[in-house]
Design a protein around this motif. Structure first.
Motif, mmCIF file in Angstrom:
data_model
loop_
_atom_site.group_PDB
_atom_site.id
_atom_site.type_symbol
_atom_site.label_atom_id
_atom_site.label_comp_id
_atom_site.label_asym_id
_atom_site.label_seq_id
_atom_site.Cartn_x
_atom_site.Cartn_y
_atom_site.Cartn_z
ATOM 1 N N VAL A 16 152.018 -14.942 52.903
ATOM 2 C CA VAL A 16 151.156 -13.811 53.734
ATOM 3 C C VAL A 16 149.854 -13.733 52.970
ATOM 4 O O VAL A 16 149.471 -13.909 52.058
ATOM 5 C CB VAL A 16 151.936 -12.582 53.914
ATOM 6 C CG1 VAL A 16 153.166 -12.613 54.427
ATOM 7 C CG2 VAL A 16 152.082 -12.124 52.607
ATOM 8 N N GLU A 17 148.746 -13.154 53.947
ATOM 9 C CA GLU A 17 147.531 -12.902 53.366
ATOM 10 C C GLU A 17 147.185 -11.401 53.562
ATOM 11 O O GLU A 17 147.926 -10.876 54.597
ATOM 12 C CB GLU A 17 146.516 -13.389 54.183
ATOM 13 C CG GLU A 17 145.229 -13.226 53.758
ATOM 14 C CD GLU A 17 144.076 -14.079 54.763
ATOM 15 O OE1 GLU A 17 143.398 -14.858 54.161
ATOM 16 O OE2 GLU A 17 143.796 -13.511 55.948
ATOM 17 N N GLY A 18 147.070 -10.724 52.466
ATOM 18 C CA GLY A 18 146.813 -9.275 52.416
ATOM 19 C C GLY A 18 146.228 -8.953 51.094
ATOM 20 O O GLY A 18 146.103 -9.457 50.091
ATOM 21 N N PRO A 19 145.562 -7.820 51.304
ATOM 22 C CA PRO A 19 144.552 -6.944 49.963
ATOM 23 C C PRO A 19 145.731 -6.585 49.003
ATOM 24 O O PRO A 19 147.114 -6.574 49.299
ATOM 25 C CB PRO A 19 144.048 -5.847 50.556
ATOM 26 C CG PRO A 19 144.799 -5.754 51.697
ATOM 27 C CD PRO A 19 145.319 -6.788 52.299
ATOM 28 N N GLY A 20 145.481 -6.691 47.884
ATOM 29 C CA GLY A 20 146.256 -6.108 46.698
ATOM 30 C C GLY A 20 145.352 -6.018 45.374
ATOM 31 O O GLY A 20 143.980 -6.187 45.399
ATOM 32 N N ARG A 21 145.980 -5.417 44.288
ATOM 33 C CA ARG A 21 145.183 -5.293 42.900
ATOM 34 C C ARG A 21 144.764 -6.679 42.365
ATOM 35 O O ARG A 21 143.878 -6.706 41.670
ATOM 36 C CB ARG A 21 146.112 -4.488 42.154
ATOM 37 C CG ARG A 21 146.415 -3.129 42.479
ATOM 38 C CD ARG A 21 147.386 -2.411 41.288
ATOM 39 N NE ARG A 21 148.590 -2.946 41.252
ATOM 40 C CZ ARG A 21 148.840 -3.722 39.982
ATOM 41 N NH1 ARG A 21 148.004 -3.854 38.832
ATOM 42 N NH2 ARG A 21 149.986 -4.478 39.989
ATOM 43 N N THR A 22 145.398 -7.835 42.822
ATOM 44 C CA THR A 22 144.879 -8.926 42.246
ATOM 45 C C THR A 22 144.887 -9.906 43.257
ATOM 46 O O THR A 22 145.060 -9.806 44.591
ATOM 47 C CB THR A 22 146.265 -9.529 41.218
ATOM 48 O OG1 THR A 22 147.432 -9.796 42.086
ATOM 49 C CG2 THR A 22 146.508 -8.562 40.131
ATOM 50 N N ILE A 33 154.814 -14.817 48.718
ATOM 51 C CA ILE A 33 153.476 -15.077 48.031
ATOM 52 C C ILE A 33 152.616 -14.415 48.780
ATOM 53 O O ILE A 33 152.336 -14.787 49.995
ATOM 54 C CB ILE A 33 153.346 -16.427 47.899
ATOM 55 C CG1 ILE A 33 154.297 -17.067 46.735
ATOM 56 C CG2 ILE A 33 151.714 -16.659 47.300
ATOM 57 C CD1 ILE A 33 154.167 -18.642 46.528
ATOM 58 N N ARG A 34 151.762 -13.508 48.173
ATOM 59 C CA ARG A 34 150.609 -12.948 48.842
ATOM 60 C C ARG A 34 149.320 -13.440 48.246
ATOM 61 O O ARG A 34 149.307 -13.623 47.063
ATOM 62 C CB ARG A 34 150.734 -11.410 48.592
ATOM 63 C CG ARG A 34 149.550 -10.527 49.384
ATOM 64 C CD ARG A 34 149.285 -9.276 48.717
ATOM 65 N NE ARG A 34 149.181 -9.061 47.042
ATOM 66 C CZ ARG A 34 148.256 -9.366 46.536
ATOM 67 N NH1 ARG A 34 146.835 -9.769 47.095
ATOM 68 N NH2 ARG A 34 148.125 -9.083 45.322
ATOM 69 N N LEU A 35 148.416 -13.797 49.264
ATOM 70 C CA LEU A 35 147.290 -14.374 49.120
ATOM 71 C C LEU A 35 146.206 -13.127 49.602
ATOM 72 O O LEU A 35 146.370 -12.933 50.513
ATOM 73 C CB LEU A 35 146.866 -15.657 49.422
ATOM 74 C CG LEU A 35 147.881 -16.857 48.912
ATOM 75 C CD1 LEU A 35 147.646 -18.168 49.697
ATOM 76 C CD2 LEU A 35 147.820 -17.103 47.352
ATOM 77 N N SER A 36 145.194 -13.131 48.721
ATOM 78 C CA SER A 36 144.234 -12.094 49.086
ATOM 79 C C SER A 36 143.163 -12.803 50.052
ATOM 80 O O SER A 36 142.965 -13.943 49.980
ATOM 81 C CB SER A 36 143.162 -11.554 48.010
ATOM 82 O OG SER A 36 143.889 -10.812 47.097
ATOM 83 N N ARG A 45 143.673 -22.078 46.585
ATOM 84 C CA ARG A 45 144.365 -23.473 46.136
ATOM 85 C C ARG A 45 144.794 -22.989 44.655
ATOM 86 O O ARG A 45 146.035 -23.233 44.463
ATOM 87 C CB ARG A 45 143.666 -24.727 46.029
ATOM 88 C CG ARG A 45 144.426 -25.749 45.686
ATOM 89 C CD ARG A 45 143.507 -26.956 45.852
ATOM 90 N NE ARG A 45 143.925 -28.219 45.371
ATOM 91 C CZ ARG A 45 143.349 -28.790 44.201
ATOM 92 N NH1 ARG A 45 142.437 -28.338 43.682
ATOM 93 N NH2 ARG A 45 143.951 -29.721 43.739
ATOM 94 N N SER A 46 144.322 -22.410 43.823
ATOM 95 C CA SER A 46 144.517 -22.276 42.486
ATOM 96 C C SER A 46 145.590 -21.090 42.327
ATOM 97 O O SER A 46 146.713 -21.025 41.575
ATOM 98 C CB SER A 46 143.370 -21.793 41.719
ATOM 99 O OG SER A 46 142.552 -23.219 41.404
ATOM 100 N N VAL A 47 145.408 -19.948 43.342
ATOM 101 C CA VAL A 47 146.199 -18.742 43.239
ATOM 102 C C VAL A 47 147.483 -19.075 43.878
ATOM 103 O O VAL A 47 148.598 -18.999 43.307
ATOM 104 C CB VAL A 47 145.595 -17.692 43.917
ATOM 105 C CG1 VAL A 47 146.406 -16.503 44.130
ATOM 106 C CG2 VAL A 47 144.228 -17.169 43.079
ATOM 107 N N LEU A 48 147.416 -19.993 44.928
ATOM 108 C CA LEU A 48 148.632 -20.356 45.452
ATOM 109 C C LEU A 48 149.599 -20.952 44.336
ATOM 110 O O LEU A 48 150.970 -20.972 44.485
ATOM 111 C CB LEU A 48 148.544 -21.257 46.902
ATOM 112 C CG LEU A 48 149.957 -21.696 47.409
ATOM 113 C CD1 LEU A 48 150.824 -20.618 47.704
ATOM 114 C CD2 LEU A 48 149.449 -22.523 48.703
ATOM 115 N N ALA A 49 149.153 -22.008 43.741
ATOM 116 C CA ALA A 49 149.740 -22.746 42.755
ATOM 117 C C ALA A 49 150.148 -21.977 41.761
ATOM 118 O O ALA A 49 151.519 -22.020 41.279
ATOM 119 C CB ALA A 49 148.751 -23.747 42.041
#
Length: 130
Positions: A16-22, A33-36, A45-49
């Protein structure tokens, strides 16, 4: 990126895509898995991995700083080994020299993953291109 998405699908992980502290996060309870939003393609790509690494190791949120740091290192190393080959690293270093940001740009990853890959190289944990 497709190979990472395929791996997430195989592991029945939801992205999912969503804001967070990281820049990203992994929730083992919901297998999400949350991605900003708004990150560059190489950062995404790096954060997903990295988050897939947490899932691979079965990491759960750690309150103890030493354990949290160990989990972050493991996830970075796992991600680095999936996104950087020894040949690509050697070619990038030949072309760009030792500058971390230049290597990261050339390899299409974040500085954190280059640093993790270099640490694995120093430990002899990844093959050196030759």
């Amino acid at each position: 990126m497709d190979d990472l998405l395929h791996l997430a699908e195989e592991q029945r992980l939801r992205i999912v895509e969503g804001p967070g502290r990281t820049r990203g996060g992994f929730d083992p309870l919901t297998r999400t898995i949350r991605l900003s939003p708004g990150m560059s393609a190489r950062t995404t790509r790096s954060v997903l991995a990295h988050e897939l690494g947490h899932a691979q190791f079965g990491h759960t949120p750690a309150r103890v700083p030493v354990i949290r740091a160990q989990q972050e290192r493991q996830a970075d190393e796992w991600a680095a080994c999936r996104l950087i080959t020894s040949r690509a690293y050697a070619e990038a270093e030949e072309l760009r020299g030792p500058h971390l940001a230049s290597l990261a740009f050339e390899l299409g990853v974040t500085i954190e993953l280059v640093t993790a890959y270099q640490q694995l190289l120093r430990q002899g944990a990844v093959p050196v291109a030759g």
